[in-house]
Write a protein that holds these residues in place. Structure first.
Motif, PDB file in Angstrom:
ATOM      1  N   ASP A   4       0.837  -1.197   0.000  1.00  0.00           N
ATOM      2  CA  ASP A   4       0.000   0.000   0.000  1.00  0.00           C
ATOM      3  C   ASP A   4       0.876   1.252   0.000  1.00  0.00           C
ATOM      4  O   ASP A   4       1.993   1.247   0.498  1.00  0.00           O
ATOM      5  N   TYR A   5       0.334   2.317  -0.568  1.00  0.00           N
ATOM      6  CA  TYR A   5       0.973   3.621  -0.548  1.00  0.00           C
ATOM      7  C   TYR A   5       0.312   4.482   0.521  1.00  0.00           C
ATOM      8  O   TYR A   5      -0.832   4.254   0.896  1.00  0.00           O
ATOM      9  N   ILE A   6       1.042   5.499   0.989  1.00  0.00           N
ATOM     10  CA  ILE A   6       0.463   6.556   1.812  1.00  0.00           C
ATOM     11  C   ILE A   6       0.803   7.879   1.122  1.00  0.00           C
ATOM     12  O   ILE A   6       1.724   7.938   0.311  1.00  0.00           O
ATOM     13  N   TRP A  30      -5.071   8.672   4.250  1.00  0.00           N
ATOM     14  CA  TRP A  30      -5.278   7.865   3.051  1.00  0.00           C
ATOM     15  C   TRP A  30      -4.225   6.769   2.991  1.00  0.00           C
ATOM     16  O   TRP A  30      -3.072   6.974   3.351  1.00  0.00           O
ATOM     17  N   LYS A  31      -4.652   5.597   2.524  1.00  0.00           N
ATOM     18  CA  LYS A  31      -3.759   4.462   2.305  1.00  0.00           C
ATOM     19  C   LYS A  31      -4.409   3.614   1.227  1.00  0.00           C
ATOM     20  O   LYS A  31      -5.617   3.375   1.269  1.00  0.00           O
ATOM     21  N   ILE A  35      -2.561   5.157  -6.586  1.00  0.00           N
ATOM     22  CA  ILE A  35      -2.316   6.550  -6.214  1.00  0.00           C
ATOM     23  C   ILE A  35      -3.440   7.420  -6.749  1.00  0.00           C
ATOM     24  O   ILE A  35      -3.786   7.352  -7.920  1.00  0.00           O
ATOM     25  N   PRO A  36      -4.033   8.265  -5.885  1.00  0.00           N
ATOM     26  CA  PRO A  36      -5.139   9.123  -6.317  1.00  0.00           C
ATOM     27  C   PRO A  36      -4.651  10.246  -7.239  1.00  0.00           C
ATOM     28  O   PRO A  36      -3.454  10.526  -7.317  1.00  0.00           O
TER      29      PRO A  36
END
Length: 91
Positions: A4-6, A30-31, A35-36
């Motif tokens: 996961d990304y943060i 957010w996690k 990627i948003p």
């Protein structure tokens, strides 16, 4: 590792007396794996910590290398620039 990304937003760059520079970030609430968009990142809320007594506060995060051979930049990726931040660390 979860994969996961943060999302971390750079508030300012810390410069030490040695000339070394490190980013100071605010952490977004957010996690995820995808990627948003910049628009979504701009609208993300700042992560708040809640202590056992119920008090909430905002926190920032600085990333420093773990020794001379560690380079945190290998674990960071710029995905958007010019996004809104909550904390103002320039003052």
């Amino acid at each position: 590792m979860s994969g996961d990304y943060i999302i971390l937003k750079v508030i300012r760059i810390i410069e030490q007396w040695t000339g070394d520079k490190y980013p100071l970030f605010e952490i977004c609430e957010w996690k995820g794996k995808d990627i948003p968009s910049k628009k979504q990142i701009d609208e993300l809320e700042f992560k708040k910590w809640t202590w056992d007594n119920g008090k909430q506060e905002l926190k920032a995060l600085a990333i420093f290398p773990d020794g001379k051979r560690d380079n945190p930049i290998k674990r960071l990726k710029v995905v958007a620039e010019g996004v809104r931040t909550v904390l103002d660390m320039e003052s």
